[in-house]
Design an enzyme around this catalytic site. Sequence first.
Site, PDB file in Angstrom:
ATOM      1  N   SER A 209       0.836  -1.212   0.000  1.00  0.00           N
ATOM      2  CA  SER A 209       0.000   0.000   0.000  1.00  0.00           C
ATOM      3  C   SER A 209       0.865   1.254   0.000  1.00  0.00           C
ATOM      4  CB  SER A 209      -0.914   0.030   1.225  1.00  0.00           C
ATOM      5  OG  SER A 209      -1.781  -1.072   1.224  1.00  0.00           O
TER       6      SER A 209
ATOM      7  N   PHE B 180      -2.986  10.606  -0.539  1.00  0.00           N
ATOM      8  CA  PHE B 180      -4.071  10.882  -1.485  1.00  0.00           C
ATOM      9  C   PHE B 180      -5.363  10.946  -0.694  1.00  0.00           C
ATOM     10  CE2 PHE B 180      -7.291   9.406  -4.535  1.00  0.00           C
ATOM     11  CZ  PHE B 180      -6.946  10.048  -5.717  1.00  0.00           C
ATOM     12  N   GLY B 181      -5.906  12.144  -0.559  1.00  0.00           N
ATOM     13  CA  GLY B 181      -7.063  12.334   0.310  1.00  0.00           C
ATOM     14  C   GLY B 181      -8.359  12.467  -0.463  1.00  0.00           C
TER      15      GLY B 181
ATOM     16  N   PRO C 180     -14.885  11.239   6.485  1.00  0.00           N
ATOM     17  CA  PRO C 180     -15.578  10.456   7.511  1.00  0.00           C
ATOM     18  C   PRO C 180     -16.997  10.061   7.077  1.00  0.00           C
ATOM     19  CG  PRO C 180     -14.441  12.317   8.521  1.00  0.00           C
ATOM     20  CD  PRO C 180     -14.291  12.471   7.033  1.00  0.00           C
TER      21      PRO C 180
ATOM     22  N   SER D  64     -17.730   5.383  -0.218  1.00  0.00           N
ATOM     23  CA  SER D  64     -18.037   4.832  -1.552  1.00  0.00           C
ATOM     24  C   SER D  64     -18.607   5.889  -2.489  1.00  0.00           C
ATOM     25  CB  SER D  64     -19.048   3.687  -1.417  1.00  0.00           C
ATOM     26  OG  SER D  64     -18.513   2.660  -0.632  1.00  0.00           O
TER      27      SER D  64
ATOM     28  N   ILE E 223      -6.584   7.901   5.471  1.00  0.00           N
ATOM     29  CA  ILE E 223      -5.650   8.259   4.402  1.00  0.00           C
ATOM     30  C   ILE E 223      -4.281   7.619   4.672  1.00  0.00           C
ATOM     31  CG2 ILE E 223      -4.622  10.174   3.102  1.00  0.00           C
ATOM     32  CD1 ILE E 223      -7.774   9.880   2.992  1.00  0.00           C
ATOM     33  N   THR E 224      -3.920   6.687   3.798  1.00  0.00           N
ATOM     34  CA  THR E 224      -2.647   5.973   3.931  1.00  0.00           C
ATOM     35  C   THR E 224      -1.482   6.954   3.827  1.00  0.00           C
ATOM     36  OG1 THR E 224      -3.660   4.022   2.950  1.00  0.00           O
ATOM     37  CG2 THR E 224      -1.240   4.102   2.949  1.00  0.00           C
TER      38      THR E 224
ATOM     39  N   GLU F 299     -10.040   1.181  -2.174  1.00  0.00           N
ATOM     40  CA  GLU F 299      -9.964   1.250  -3.646  1.00  0.00           C
ATOM     41  C   GLU F 299     -11.235   0.686  -4.280  1.00  0.00           C
ATOM     42  OE1 GLU F 299      -7.722   2.777  -5.164  1.00  0.00           O
ATOM     43  OE2 GLU F 299      -6.158   2.965  -3.645  1.00  0.00           O
TER      44      GLU F 299
ATOM     45  N   THR G 139     -15.048  -0.856  -2.724  1.00  0.00           N
ATOM     46  CA  THR G 139     -15.413  -2.109  -2.050  1.00  0.00           C
ATOM     47  C   THR G 139     -15.834  -3.137  -3.111  1.00  0.00           C
ATOM     48  OG1 THR G 139     -17.747  -1.507  -1.888  1.00  0.00           O
ATOM     49  CG2 THR G 139     -16.303  -0.786  -0.073  1.00  0.00           C
TER      50      THR G 139
HETATM   51  C1  LIG Z   1      -6.509   0.906   5.929  1.00  0.00           C
HETATM   52  C2  LIG Z   1      -7.217   1.774   4.935  1.00  0.00           C
HETATM   53  C3  LIG Z   1      -6.499   2.643   4.126  1.00  0.00           C
HETATM   54  C4  LIG Z   1      -7.165   3.516   3.261  1.00  0.00           C
HETATM   55  N1  LIG Z   1      -6.431   4.413   2.497  1.00  0.00           N
HETATM   56  C5  LIG Z   1      -7.100   5.378   1.799  1.00  0.00           C
HETATM   57  C6  LIG Z   1      -6.371   6.426   1.138  1.00  0.00           C
HETATM   58  O1  LIG Z   1      -5.125   6.430   1.118  1.00  0.00           O
HETATM   59  N2  LIG Z   1      -7.073   7.430   0.529  1.00  0.00           N
HETATM   60  C7  LIG Z   1      -8.445   7.454   0.508  1.00  0.00           C
HETATM   61  O2  LIG Z   1      -9.016   8.397  -0.047  1.00  0.00           O
HETATM   62  N3  LIG Z   1      -9.167   6.466   1.113  1.00  0.00           N
HETATM   63  C8  LIG Z   1      -8.518   5.435   1.754  1.00  0.00           C
HETATM   64  N4  LIG Z   1      -9.242   4.444   2.392  1.00  0.00           N
HETATM   65  C9  LIG Z   1     -10.710   4.540   2.427  1.00  0.00           C
HETATM   66  C10 LIG Z   1     -11.418   3.515   1.545  1.00  0.00           C
HETATM   67  O3  LIG Z   1     -11.219   3.775   0.198  1.00  0.00           O
HETATM   68  C11 LIG Z   1     -12.897   3.524   1.967  1.00  0.00           C
HETATM   69  O4  LIG Z   1     -12.971   2.916   3.241  1.00  0.00           O
HETATM   70  C12 LIG Z   1     -13.805   2.805   0.971  1.00  0.00           C
HETATM   71  O5  LIG Z   1     -13.949   3.556  -0.204  1.00  0.00           O
HETATM   72  C13 LIG Z   1     -15.187   2.531   1.554  1.00  0.00           C
HETATM   73  O6  LIG Z   1     -15.749   3.669   2.126  1.00  0.00           O
HETATM   74  P1  LIG Z   1     -16.371   3.604   3.607  1.00  0.00           P
HETATM   75  O7  LIG Z   1     -15.366   2.954   4.495  1.00  0.00           O
HETATM   76  O8  LIG Z   1     -16.820   4.968   3.940  1.00  0.00           O
HETATM   77  O9  LIG Z   1     -17.572   2.602   3.495  1.00  0.00           O
HETATM   78  P2  LIG Z   1     -19.067   2.965   3.001  1.00  0.00           P
HETATM   79  O10 LIG Z   1     -19.014   3.688   1.715  1.00  0.00           O
HETATM   80  O11 LIG Z   1     -19.805   3.577   4.125  1.00  0.00           O
HETATM   81  O12 LIG Z   1     -19.636   1.497   2.734  1.00  0.00           O
HETATM   82  C14 LIG Z   1     -20.069   0.627   3.781  1.00  0.00           C
HETATM   83  C15 LIG Z   1     -20.678  -0.601   3.126  1.00  0.00           C
HETATM   84  O13 LIG Z   1     -21.791  -0.215   2.322  1.00  0.00           O
HETATM   85  C16 LIG Z   1     -21.605  -0.701   1.004  1.00  0.00           C
HETATM   86  N5  LIG Z   1     -22.203   0.232   0.046  1.00  0.00           N
HETATM   87  C17 LIG Z   1     -22.007   1.577  -0.076  1.00  0.00           C
HETATM   88  N6  LIG Z   1     -22.701   2.052  -1.106  1.00  0.00           N
HETATM   89  C18 LIG Z   1     -23.356   0.998  -1.662  1.00  0.00           C
HETATM   90  C19 LIG Z   1     -24.215   0.845  -2.782  1.00  0.00           C
HETATM   91  N7  LIG Z   1     -24.575   1.885  -3.564  1.00  0.00           N
HETATM   92  N8  LIG Z   1     -24.707  -0.390  -3.037  1.00  0.00           N
HETATM   93  C20 LIG Z   1     -24.345  -1.456  -2.297  1.00  0.00           C
HETATM   94  N9  LIG Z   1     -23.521  -1.378  -1.248  1.00  0.00           N
HETATM   95  C21 LIG Z   1     -23.030  -0.164  -0.935  1.00  0.00           C
HETATM   96  C22 LIG Z   1     -20.121  -0.805   0.822  1.00  0.00           C
HETATM   97  O14 LIG Z   1     -19.767  -1.675  -0.244  1.00  0.00           O
HETATM   98  C23 LIG Z   1     -19.691  -1.311   2.182  1.00  0.00           C
HETATM   99  O15 LIG Z   1     -19.893  -2.700   2.244  1.00  0.00           O
HETATM  100  C24 LIG Z   1      -8.583   3.495   3.194  1.00  0.00           C
HETATM  101  C25 LIG Z   1      -9.309   2.569   3.989  1.00  0.00           C
HETATM  102  C26 LIG Z   1      -8.642   1.719   4.837  1.00  0.00           C
HETATM  103  C27 LIG Z   1      -9.437   0.754   5.675  1.00  0.00           C
END
Ligand SMILES: Cc1cc2nc3c(=O)[nH]c(=O)nc-3n(C[C@H](O)[C@H](O)[C@H](O)COP(=O)(O)OP(=O)(O)OC[C@H]3O[C@@H](n4cnc5c(N)ncnc54)[C@H](O)[C@@H]3O)c2cc1C
Length: 388
Positions: A95, A133-134, A138, A142, A167-168, A367, A369
């Site tokens: 990562s 990359f932000g 919160p 997605s 944010i990694t 990247e 879900t």
């Molecule tokens: C360790 C780690 C490092 C990360 N690094 C970065 C980084 O460097 N930069 C960055 O910008 N982000 C980063 N992320 C964030 C990551 O990209 C997000 O966690 C991811 O996009 C999911 O967003 P969320 O956690 O808000 O989940 P949510 O969007 O709240 O989703 C929760 C659940 O609902 C589901 N869901 C949401 N919408 C729908 C839909 N329309 N239909 C069906 N299911 C749905 C999702 O699939 C998931 O199962 C990181 C996350 C982690 C855990």
Amino acid sequence: MTTRPLDLLDVDALHSEEELAIRAVVRRVVDDHVRPNVAEWYEQGQVPVRELAREFAKVGLLGMHLHGYGCAGASAVAYGLACLELEAGDSGVRSLVSVQGSLAMFAIWKFGSDEQKDEWLPRMAAGDAIGCFGLTEPDHGSDPASMSTKARRDGSDWILSGGKMWITNAPVADVAVVWARTEDGISGFAVPMDTPGVTAREVRHKLSLRASCTGEIVLDDVRLPASAQLPAARGLKAPLSCLTEARYGIVWGALGAARDSLHTALDYAGAREQFGRPIAGFQLTQAKLADAAVELQKGYLLALHLGRRADQGVLRPEQVSVGKLNNVREALAIARQCRTVLGANGISAEYPVMRHAANLETVLTYEGTSEIHQLVIGQALTGIAAFS
Ligand SMILES: Cc1cc2nc3c(=O)[nH]c(=O)nc-3n(C[C@H](O)[C@H](O)[C@H](O)COP(=O)(O)OP(=O)(O)OC[C@H]3O[C@@H](n4cnc5c(N)ncnc54)[C@H](O)[C@@H]3O)c2cc1C
């Protein structure tokens, strides 16, 4: 020719000498600088990002697939092989390289001004500057289109306010590529992390990707000159194109965690005796190992196909979604199954398998879900976007 358990179908024969040479170099770097320490980093939840970045830079791993500015200009397949070898060490370590090269550097390389490129890219390629990359916030993961972080004009300056989450590399970064809403839509900014009003806090209590530094960025009326805006980034398509780059690396990377899990399980099953013989001799163990090897090889052929398409310049985002969805899902299944082969030892950090399985939970979520990738593929199949 005899069977090599981790290359059942002799897929190595599909690689050029150069690709295999690059793979060997990355494997050595991982053996020398990651494997001896990674279990401890994981247990402590701390990783020496800067030292690792400098080691990786020595062999051209940072911004490896970019051209110019001190970057290696490697092929997509070579970059994929590097991701695989890094993630065979640890998903968190891969990562670090993905975020640096495919997200932060790529965004500046593709959308930045000449001044931004000159300022950041050579230092980032050398491991002297760390990028993050932000995009995620919160309340907006997605669905980044609904982001709340705002950038407003004040004279020729920009004022950024809001926050980014998960944010990694953020707590150790020198520069953040921050995506924010402006009057004209979503825009990107290269934000030096020492700008007044920027703070980064480490996210603690992670149970996955512990050998990776993850943070929250708070932007409290951060004043930036006009020159901080990435001039060619227009709308959400810009960050999404960066994500496609990083997701492509994950298609390969996840296979590294799977391969290392299978390797460990094969060794263990051959040595561990129960009922008077190696557990590798039991049919149920062989079924687990066979299923893992089959999925590993299928995933590899998929990654290689996508890599060749990327090198031809014809890879489409929904095809990357096919690879990310399948290979992470299968890698996680392989790691979980291999963990059972190790019995109680499977839950120990003395072996890498549970660490890989726990890491892959993050890889499944970030990247895009799995559900989002299903929806991207669903849209490509039906022409209907179920998520907008
Ligand atoms: C360790 C780690 C490092 C990360 N690094 C970065 C980084 O460097 N930069 C960055 O910008 N982000 C980063 N992320 C964030 C990551 O990209 C997000 O966690 C991811 O996009 C999911 O967003 P969320 O956690 O808000 O989940 P949510 O969007 O709240 O989703 C929760 C659940 O609902 C589901 N869901 C949401 N919408 C729908 C839909 N329309 N239909 C069906 N299911 C749905 C999702 O699939 C998931 O199962 C990181 C996350 C982690 C855990």
